[in-house]
Motif scaffolding. Structure first.
Motif, PDB file in Angstrom:
ATOM      1  N   ILE A  14      -6.938  -2.898   8.587  1.00 44.58           N
ATOM      2  CA  ILE A  14      -7.207  -2.906   7.193  1.00 44.58           C
ATOM      3  C   ILE A  14      -8.104  -1.870   6.476  1.00 44.58           C
ATOM      4  O   ILE A  14      -9.347  -1.696   6.890  1.00 44.58           O
ATOM      5  CB  ILE A  14      -7.486  -4.251   6.537  1.00 44.58           C
ATOM      6  CG1 ILE A  14      -6.453  -5.334   6.962  1.00 44.58           C
ATOM      7  CG2 ILE A  14      -7.620  -4.196   4.764  1.00 44.58           C
ATOM      8  CD1 ILE A  14      -6.567  -6.807   6.402  1.00 44.58           C
ATOM      9  N   TYR A  15      -7.515  -0.754   5.875  1.00 44.42           N
ATOM     10  CA  TYR A  15      -8.296   0.280   5.431  1.00 44.42           C
ATOM     11  C   TYR A  15      -9.202  -0.026   4.149  1.00 44.42           C
ATOM     12  O   TYR A  15      -8.528  -0.526   3.075  1.00 44.42           O
ATOM     13  CB  TYR A  15      -7.391   1.348   5.321  1.00 44.42           C
ATOM     14  CG  TYR A  15      -7.033   1.912   6.658  1.00 44.42           C
ATOM     15  CD1 TYR A  15      -7.846   3.159   7.406  1.00 44.42           C
ATOM     16  CD2 TYR A  15      -6.136   1.486   7.477  1.00 44.42           C
ATOM     17  CE1 TYR A  15      -7.198   3.486   8.539  1.00 44.42           C
ATOM     18  CE2 TYR A  15      -5.613   2.127   8.606  1.00 44.42           C
ATOM     19  CZ  TYR A  15      -6.306   3.021   9.206  1.00 44.42           C
ATOM     20  OH  TYR A  15      -5.755   3.481  10.323  1.00 44.42           O
ATOM     21  N   TYR A  16     -10.430   0.599   4.140  1.00 38.46           N
ATOM     22  CA  TYR A  16     -10.984   0.751   3.072  1.00 38.46           C
ATOM     23  C   TYR A  16     -11.042   2.171   2.399  1.00 38.46           C
ATOM     24  O   TYR A  16     -10.892   3.000   3.215  1.00 38.46           O
ATOM     25  CB  TYR A  16     -12.449  -0.224   3.145  1.00 38.46           C
ATOM     26  CG  TYR A  16     -12.328  -1.387   3.527  1.00 38.46           C
ATOM     27  CD1 TYR A  16     -12.573  -2.404   2.449  1.00 38.46           C
ATOM     28  CD2 TYR A  16     -12.216  -1.931   4.517  1.00 38.46           C
ATOM     29  CE1 TYR A  16     -12.799  -3.712   2.523  1.00 38.46           C
ATOM     30  CE2 TYR A  16     -12.100  -3.489   4.817  1.00 38.46           C
ATOM     31  CZ  TYR A  16     -12.280  -4.131   3.680  1.00 38.46           C
ATOM     32  OH  TYR A  16     -12.313  -5.680   3.790  1.00 38.46           O
ATOM     33  N   SER A  17     -11.629   2.353   1.306  1.00 34.61           N
ATOM     34  CA  SER A  17     -11.803   3.606   0.709  1.00 34.61           C
ATOM     35  C   SER A  17     -12.426   4.413   1.573  1.00 34.61           C
ATOM     36  O   SER A  17     -12.332   5.657   1.507  1.00 34.61           O
ATOM     37  CB  SER A  17     -12.148   3.632  -0.783  1.00 34.61           C
ATOM     38  OG  SER A  17     -13.373   3.456  -0.839  1.00 34.61           O
ATOM     39  N   ASP A  19     -12.873   4.335   4.834  1.00 36.73           N
ATOM     40  CA  ASP A  19     -12.277   4.824   6.147  1.00 36.73           C
ATOM     41  C   ASP A  19     -11.794   6.259   6.288  1.00 36.73           C
ATOM     42  O   ASP A  19     -11.005   6.419   5.325  1.00 36.73           O
ATOM     43  CB  ASP A  19     -11.437   3.643   6.469  1.00 36.73           C
ATOM     44  CG  ASP A  19     -12.030   2.261   6.715  1.00 36.73           C
ATOM     45  OD1 ASP A  19     -13.123   2.535   7.167  1.00 36.73           O
ATOM     46  OD2 ASP A  19     -11.381   1.295   6.430  1.00 36.73           O
ATOM     47  N   ARG A  33     -11.217  10.860   3.878  1.00 37.16           N
ATOM     48  CA  ARG A  33     -11.213   9.251   3.625  1.00 37.16           C
ATOM     49  C   ARG A  33     -10.071   8.780   3.024  1.00 37.16           C
ATOM     50  O   ARG A  33      -9.405   9.524   2.176  1.00 37.16           O
ATOM     51  CB  ARG A  33     -12.708   9.023   2.895  1.00 37.16           C
ATOM     52  CG  ARG A  33     -13.712   9.473   3.705  1.00 37.16           C
ATOM     53  CD  ARG A  33     -14.897   8.727   2.976  1.00 37.16           C
ATOM     54  NE  ARG A  33     -16.131   9.067   3.593  1.00 37.16           N
ATOM     55  CZ  ARG A  33     -17.189   9.896   3.364  1.00 37.16           C
ATOM     56  NH1 ARG A  33     -17.332  10.573   2.312  1.00 37.16           N
ATOM     57  NH2 ARG A  33     -18.311   9.885   4.194  1.00 37.16           N
ATOM     58  N   VAL A  57      -4.296  -2.014   3.380  1.00 37.32           N
ATOM     59  CA  VAL A  57      -5.326  -1.448   2.521  1.00 37.32           C
ATOM     60  C   VAL A  57      -5.928  -2.637   1.892  1.00 37.32           C
ATOM     61  O   VAL A  57      -5.538  -3.642   1.625  1.00 37.32           O
ATOM     62  CB  VAL A  57      -5.142  -0.502   1.760  1.00 37.32           C
ATOM     63  CG1 VAL A  57      -4.594   0.736   2.413  1.00 37.32           C
ATOM     64  CG2 VAL A  57      -4.054  -1.011   0.624  1.00 37.32           C
ATOM     65  N   ASN A  58      -7.303  -2.583   1.551  1.00 34.28           N
ATOM     66  CA  ASN A  58      -7.977  -3.502   1.023  1.00 34.28           C
ATOM     67  C   ASN A  58      -7.812  -3.466  -0.566  1.00 34.28           C
ATOM     68  O   ASN A  58      -7.289  -2.546  -1.146  1.00 34.28           O
ATOM     69  CB  ASN A  58      -9.548  -3.195   0.846  1.00 34.28           C
ATOM     70  CG  ASN A  58     -10.369  -4.121   0.079  1.00 34.28           C
ATOM     71  OD1 ASN A  58     -10.552  -3.972  -1.110  1.00 34.28           O
ATOM     72  ND2 ASN A  58     -10.907  -5.313   0.644  1.00 34.28           N
ATOM     73  N   GLN A  59      -7.273  -4.619  -0.865  1.00 34.33           N
ATOM     74  CA  GLN A  59      -6.555  -4.769  -2.340  1.00 34.33           C
ATOM     75  C   GLN A  59      -7.430  -4.155  -3.641  1.00 34.33           C
ATOM     76  O   GLN A  59      -6.978  -3.564  -4.074  1.00 34.33           O
ATOM     77  CB  GLN A  59      -6.406  -6.279  -2.824  1.00 34.33           C
ATOM     78  CG  GLN A  59      -5.268  -6.970  -1.907  1.00 34.33           C
ATOM     79  CD  GLN A  59      -3.820  -6.314  -2.404  1.00 34.33           C
ATOM     80  OE1 GLN A  59      -3.544  -6.248  -3.644  1.00 34.33           O
ATOM     81  NE2 GLN A  59      -3.011  -6.078  -1.418  1.00 34.33           N
ATOM     82  N   GLU A  61     -10.259  -2.352  -3.198  1.00 41.54           N
ATOM     83  CA  GLU A  61     -11.090  -1.037  -3.214  1.00 41.54           C
ATOM     84  C   GLU A  61      -9.907   0.116  -2.954  1.00 41.54           C
ATOM     85  O   GLU A  61     -10.286   1.153  -3.459  1.00 41.54           O
ATOM     86  CB  GLU A  61     -11.642  -1.152  -1.665  1.00 41.54           C
ATOM     87  CG  GLU A  61     -13.244  -0.835  -1.929  1.00 41.54           C
ATOM     88  CD  GLU A  61     -13.915  -0.440  -0.685  1.00 41.54           C
ATOM     89  OE1 GLU A  61     -13.794   0.384   0.003  1.00 41.54           O
ATOM     90  OE2 GLU A  61     -14.626  -1.419  -0.460  1.00 41.54           O
ATOM     91  N   VAL A  62      -8.572  -0.157  -2.608  1.00 43.55           N
ATOM     92  CA  VAL A  62      -7.720   0.710  -2.261  1.00 43.55           C
ATOM     93  C   VAL A  62      -6.395   0.516  -3.131  1.00 43.55           C
ATOM     94  O   VAL A  62      -5.991   1.542  -3.866  1.00 43.55           O
ATOM     95  CB  VAL A  62      -7.347   1.006  -0.953  1.00 43.55           C
ATOM     96  CG1 VAL A  62      -6.346   2.441  -0.568  1.00 43.55           C
ATOM     97  CG2 VAL A  62      -8.648   1.225  -0.069  1.00 43.55           C
ATOM     98  N   TYR A  63      -5.759  -0.575  -3.071  1.00 50.13           N
ATOM     99  CA  TYR A  63      -4.464  -0.835  -3.465  1.00 50.13           C
ATOM    100  C   TYR A  63      -4.625  -0.812  -5.180  1.00 50.13           C
ATOM    101  O   TYR A  63      -3.870  -0.084  -5.811  1.00 50.13           O
ATOM    102  CB  TYR A  63      -3.653  -2.232  -3.056  1.00 50.13           C
ATOM    103  CG  TYR A  63      -2.531  -2.299  -3.462  1.00 50.13           C
ATOM    104  CD1 TYR A  63      -1.457  -1.694  -2.875  1.00 50.13           C
ATOM    105  CD2 TYR A  63      -2.289  -3.153  -4.620  1.00 50.13           C
ATOM    106  CE1 TYR A  63      -0.099  -1.886  -3.346  1.00 50.13           C
ATOM    107  CE2 TYR A  63      -0.977  -3.396  -4.879  1.00 50.13           C
ATOM    108  CZ  TYR A  63       0.021  -2.724  -4.309  1.00 50.13           C
ATOM    109  OH  TYR A  63       1.446  -2.701  -4.774  1.00 50.13           O
TER     110      TYR A  63
END
Length: 74
Positions: A14-17, A19, A33, A57-59, A61-63
């Motif tokens: 699961i990716y964060y901003s 990463d 990033r 992705v993290n809802q 922070e990213v989505y």
């Protein structure tokens, strides 16, 4: 100067901003990033999440920022 290290997409992660993520571009592999990818190529990131289902992705922070950006660009 770009680093030699690459961060291939991991469908299990699961990716964060903040990463790092390496994607193929017209000029070859490019690492940024996830937050920078949202600005550089939001449509592609959206496709990887929704259509191809290979990017998680993290809802918050990213989505959410991605959806907001795509709505504004529409």
């Amino acid at each position: 100067m770009p680093s030699e290290e690459t961060f291939p997409l991991d469908p299990e992660k699961i990716y964060y901003s903040m990463d790092e993520l390496t994607l193929e571009t017209e000029t070859g592999p490019q690492t940024m990033r996830v937050g920078a990818w949202l600005n550089a190529d939001p449509v592609r990131i959206h496709r990887l999440i929704i259509k191809d289902k290979v990017l998680q992705v993290n809802q918050l922070e990213v989505y959410m920022p991605l959806m907001s950006k795509l709505r504004r660009a529409d």
